[in-house]
Scaffold this active site. Structure first.
Site, PDB file in Angstrom:
ATOM      1  N   ASP A 138       0.668  -0.822  -0.069  1.00  0.00           N
ATOM      2  CA  ASP A 138      -0.240  -0.390   0.064  1.00  0.00           C
ATOM      3  C   ASP A 138       0.829   1.123  -0.140  1.00  0.00           C
ATOM      4  OD1 ASP A 138      -2.075  -1.598  -0.226  1.00  0.00           O
ATOM      5  OD2 ASP A 138      -2.428  -1.528   2.391  1.00  0.00           O
ATOM      6  N   ARG A 191      -1.646  -0.635  -8.500  1.00  0.00           N
ATOM      7  CA  ARG A 191      -3.114  -0.081  -8.188  1.00  0.00           C
ATOM      8  C   ARG A 191      -3.208   1.664  -8.279  1.00  0.00           C
ATOM      9  NH1 ARG A 191      -3.820  -0.779  -2.113  1.00  0.00           N
ATOM     10  NH2 ARG A 191      -4.259  -3.194  -2.868  1.00  0.00           N
TER      11      ARG A 191
END
Ligand code: FDA
Length: 318
Positions: A138, A191
């Site tokens: 992340d 992402r």
């Protein structure tokens, strides 16, 4: 209806509160927080979240599991976090669930030194490579962007052969255009999200319209040139644009995926799945839910109304 000024203030306040550790420690101990948190967090442990993950699979969704935790300040806690990810991968394999996890470098000890974080993430990646799993790093606030991209570059060879490791780019950051081009050239699995952290205007677009415009540009680049990109958003406009680009260029559902957060826009999750797109749900579990939960409130302060209602419902039921 919350006025714009009040909403802006609430976003700022909730985001600032998300960093207050002592409030977090208190909040996780209060029983009335449970029903509120359950909307966004699938369980207080991965074991507790397994039924929810199983239901998503049965419905046709893919999943990525987040073992909640961040901003770790002790080496032992960082090592324990890595162990919990290794255990999570084995548990997912045992239950024949998606071997896909998302982790944060601050949870792996980045603030204590890149070396420690590298060792911890390497341990998770080694287990993932053995199982053929995918690990997503992340992206956190902007002071960690360079370290995150560097660490992804250094650790990618651990996954050579089996599994893969990807990272996240935030459309809100001014640097992201250049990062996306560099990472596309390296074959990174990216992402794309808008960015959940309060950032200074020197590094991030202060206006939502500019973030959205950047998201549209970057998602198009990733769809056209990226490797298995993930379009992570609940914004209809961003999603409609991605679908239009995919249709125009014959990009099929196996070449990219939509990603959404557990408990957010379930209507949209269902609709995209029914239309035949690949949809992956980001499923958080664990007791360290406070900062994650507060960011979800900051994204949409109107959620507070929903939370108050759920507490009142609980009380009436009790
Ligand atoms: P936007 O905020 O404009 O919201 C669009 C619409 O979605 C809203 O109008 C509302 O209807 C709905 N919505 C959005 N958030 C909601 C909420 N919390 N509750 C209820 N409804 C909501 N960020 C980051 O900085 N680093 C990361 O690594 C990740 N990882 C990540 C993974 C996945 C799978 C997703 C979906 C998101 C992230 N994010 C993230 C979070 C991301 O940056 C962003 O903060 C949120 O996705 C909200 O932005 P939207 O794109 O949904 O648009």
């Amino acid at each position: 209806m919350i006025g714009r000024a009040v909403e802006g203030f609430l976003r700022w306040l909730l985001s600032a509160l998300s960093h207050r550790r002592f409030i977090g420690r208190l909040a996780v101990r209060l029983p009335f927080t449970r029903p509120m948190v359950a909307r966004f967090v699938a369980g207080e442990s991965l074991e507790a979240a397994l039924p929810a993950i199983g239901r998503l699979h049965d419905a046709g969704f893919r999943t990525t599991v987040d073992i909640l935790g961040e901003s770790v300040t002790h080496e032992d806690a960082a090592r324990a976090a890595a162990t919990s990810y290794v255990d999570a991968l084995h548990l997912l394999a045992e239950h024949h669930l998606d071997l896909n996890v998302s982790l944060k470098l601050s949870q792996m000890g980045l603030a204590l030194g890149p070396q420690l974080a590298r060792q911890n993430v390497a341990r998770v990646l080694a287990a993932a490579a053995e199982l053929g799993a995918f690990v997503r790093i992340d992206m956190e606030d902007h002071p960690t962007t360079d370290a995150t991209i560097d660490l992804w570059r250094q650790l990618r060879p651990v996954m050579a052969g089996q599994g893969d490791v990807g990272l996240v780019i935030q459309a809100a950051l001014r640097r992201s255009e250049a990062d996306v081009e560099a990472l596309i050239a390296e074959g990174a699995r990216i992402r794309l999200c808008k960015g959940a952290y309060r950032e200074p205007a020197s590094v991030a677009y202060p206006d939502k319209a500019d973030v959205d415009a950047a998201y549209l540009r970057l998602s198009e680049r990733l769809l056209l040139e990226g490797r298995l990109p993930a379009i992570a958003t609940h914004d209809d406009r961003m999603i409609d644009h991605a679908i239009a680009v995919a249709r125009e260029h014959g990009i099929t559902a196996d070449r990219f995926e939509f990603q959404m957060l557990y408990g957010v826009r379930r209507d949209l999750q269902d609709r995209l799945l029914a239309e035949g797109w690949t949809v992956r749900i980001y499923v958080p579990s664990g007791r360290e839910w406070y900062p994650y939960f507060m960011r979800r409130l900051a994204e949409r302060p109107a959620n507070i109304t929903f939370l108050v209602r759920s507490v009142l419902r609980e009380r009436r039921g009790a």
